[in-house]
Design a protein around this motif. Sequence first.
Motif, PDB file in Angstrom:
ATOM      1  N   LYS A   1       0.844  -1.197   0.000  1.00 39.15           N
ATOM      2  CA  LYS A   1       0.000   0.000   0.000  1.00 39.15           C
ATOM      3  C   LYS A   1       0.880   1.248   0.000  1.00 39.15           C
ATOM      4  O   LYS A   1       1.682   1.454   0.902  1.00 39.15           O
ATOM      5  CB  LYS A   1      -0.927   0.006   1.221  1.00 39.15           C
ATOM      6  CG  LYS A   1      -2.141  -0.891   1.060  1.00 39.15           C
ATOM      7  CD  LYS A   1      -3.110  -0.685   2.201  1.00 39.15           C
ATOM      8  CE  LYS A   1      -4.398  -1.444   1.941  1.00 39.15           C
ATOM      9  NZ  LYS A   1      -5.142  -0.942   0.768  1.00 39.15           N
ATOM     10  N   LYS A   2       0.722   2.106  -1.010  1.00 33.68           N
ATOM     11  CA  LYS A   2       1.590   3.254  -1.194  1.00 33.68           C
ATOM     12  C   LYS A   2       1.508   4.249  -0.042  1.00 33.68           C
ATOM     13  O   LYS A   2       2.524   4.755   0.429  1.00 33.68           O
ATOM     14  CB  LYS A   2       1.241   3.959  -2.512  1.00 33.68           C
ATOM     15  CG  LYS A   2       2.182   5.109  -2.858  1.00 33.68           C
ATOM     16  CD  LYS A   2       1.819   5.718  -4.187  1.00 33.68           C
ATOM     17  CE  LYS A   2       2.798   6.804  -4.572  1.00 33.68           C
ATOM     18  NZ  LYS A   2       2.942   7.868  -3.549  1.00 33.68           N
ATOM     19  N   GLU A   3       0.299   4.548   0.433  1.00 37.22           N
ATOM     20  CA  GLU A   3       0.147   5.551   1.482  1.00 37.22           C
ATOM     21  C   GLU A   3       0.870   5.134   2.774  1.00 37.22           C
ATOM     22  O   GLU A   3       1.401   5.977   3.496  1.00 37.22           O
ATOM     23  CB  GLU A   3      -1.334   5.814   1.764  1.00 37.22           C
ATOM     24  CG  GLU A   3      -2.107   4.554   2.157  1.00 37.22           C
ATOM     25  CD  GLU A   3      -3.580   4.834   2.364  1.00 37.22           C
ATOM     26  OE1 GLU A   3      -4.322   3.867   2.580  1.00 37.22           O
ATOM     27  OE2 GLU A   3      -3.988   6.010   2.324  1.00 37.22           O
ATOM     28  N   ILE A   4       0.901   3.838   3.022  1.00 42.52           N
ATOM     29  CA  ILE A   4       1.589   3.355   4.219  1.00 42.52           C
ATOM     30  C   ILE A   4       3.093   3.273   3.967  1.00 42.52           C
ATOM     31  O   ILE A   4       3.894   3.650   4.820  1.00 42.52           O
ATOM     32  CB  ILE A   4       1.031   1.980   4.643  1.00 42.52           C
ATOM     33  CG1 ILE A   4      -0.450   2.128   5.022  1.00 42.52           C
ATOM     34  CG2 ILE A   4       1.828   1.417   5.818  1.00 42.52           C
ATOM     35  CD1 ILE A   4      -1.123   0.820   5.396  1.00 42.52           C
ATOM     36  N   ARG A   5       3.474   2.822   2.769  1.00 40.48           N
ATOM     37  CA  ARG A   5       4.897   2.730   2.439  1.00 40.48           C
ATOM     38  C   ARG A   5       5.535   4.112   2.460  1.00 40.48           C
ATOM     39  O   ARG A   5       6.689   4.274   2.857  1.00 40.48           O
ATOM     40  CB  ARG A   5       5.090   2.073   1.073  1.00 40.48           C
ATOM     41  CG  ARG A   5       6.578   1.819   0.761  1.00 40.48           C
ATOM     42  CD  ARG A   5       6.764   1.021  -0.519  1.00 40.48           C
ATOM     43  NE  ARG A   5       6.303   1.756  -1.697  1.00 40.48           N
ATOM     44  CZ  ARG A   5       5.232   1.431  -2.402  1.00 40.48           C
ATOM     45  NH1 ARG A   5       4.492   0.384  -2.040  1.00 40.48           N
ATOM     46  NH2 ARG A   5       4.862   2.139  -3.456  1.00 40.48           N
ATOM     47  N   ASP A   6       4.780   5.148   2.032  1.00 37.06           N
ATOM     48  CA  ASP A   6       5.302   6.516   2.048  1.00 37.06           C
ATOM     49  C   ASP A   6       5.637   6.962   3.472  1.00 37.06           C
ATOM     50  O   ASP A   6       6.604   7.702   3.689  1.00 37.06           O
ATOM     51  CB  ASP A   6       4.290   7.482   1.417  1.00 37.06           C
ATOM     52  CG  ASP A   6       4.180   7.300  -0.091  1.00 37.06           C
ATOM     53  OD1 ASP A   6       5.086   6.656  -0.662  1.00 37.06           O
ATOM     54  OD2 ASP A   6       3.185   7.786  -0.674  1.00 37.06           O
ATOM     55  N   LEU A   7       4.833   6.528   4.442  1.00 34.13           N
ATOM     56  CA  LEU A   7       5.128   6.870   5.835  1.00 34.13           C
ATOM     57  C   LEU A   7       6.466   6.269   6.280  1.00 34.13           C
ATOM     58  O   LEU A   7       7.281   6.943   6.916  1.00 34.13           O
ATOM     59  CB  LEU A   7       4.008   6.363   6.754  1.00 34.13           C
ATOM     60  CG  LEU A   7       2.689   7.133   6.728  1.00 34.13           C
ATOM     61  CD1 LEU A   7       1.680   6.459   7.647  1.00 34.13           C
ATOM     62  CD2 LEU A   7       2.905   8.576   7.176  1.00 34.13           C
TER      63      LEU A   7
END
Length: 312
Positions: A128-134
């Motif tokens: 999941k991109k939004e979590i990986r970005d964190l």
Amino acid sequence: MAKFRMVHTDFWNDPKIVEEFTPEDKFFFLYLLTNSKTTQIGIYQITKKQIAFDIGHSIESVNALLDRFINHHKLVAYNPDTRELAIKNWGKYNFNRGGKPVLDCVKSELQVVKDHGLISYVGERIEKKEIRDLYDTYNDSYTIGGQEEEEEEEKEKEEEQQQQQQEESDLRNNNENVYEFYQKNMGVLSPFIAQEIGYWVQDLSEDLVVHALTIALENQKPYAYAKAIMKTWADRKIKNVDEANQLSAEFKHKQESKFSRRGTKEDIVPDWFKQQKEKRQKERSIEKTKEEDLPNVSDLLASYNKQKENRE
């Protein structure tokens, strides 16, 4: 609040698990995924002792299992200093849902991770991109800040080393005469003694240090003797050679007075000893008097013989 950890059914179909895992490996991996210390981010603190207690294994067995998962299966990372464990494929099984509650929880838990290298270890497998970005954000900010801190620490260390080297160099240049005196009269000057002599020069003076070394030589003593003298001078706050000589003269005078008093001092005899001595003298005098009063044996024999002749 109850905590739930998701284990997908595909866990049992994973080729790696099916082909490479032993029954003990499967049990251990399920424990790492579901134990009470786990967090939302797949990085948590746990001791080997706690693991051993939970699964009923010895510490040695836990060490062997961790080594197997770290170096053979390459699914786990563990920092023995921070006691933090990270599961590489955590995001594959536990980030099926997103949303603000999950993101807020991830942010909160990422902030308390001590070994930031574990963040990138787990983050690279999150889909999941939004979590990986964190994960990337926290790792990047740490990397930049960490590099700056490391560079600053290295710079400070270099400056401290340069300052220390300069101080030692200045100390040696300022006290060249002391070092030359030592080498000419007392032998090879080791770096340790050279540094120590430099400190003595700072505490006293160059003249006093040379004077102390001279006294040691005159008494055929080693450097330790001079060191003891300098310590005494430092304790007495001696500032120059004249004060040092005055202190030495006072000490010598006290010693001579002490020995002189010992030589002229009358023996202290207790009264009881005197009384016993007088008593023994009186007893000897009485015995001598009695011996003098006794008649002579020769005279008695002569008198007896003469009386015998007269009777005949």
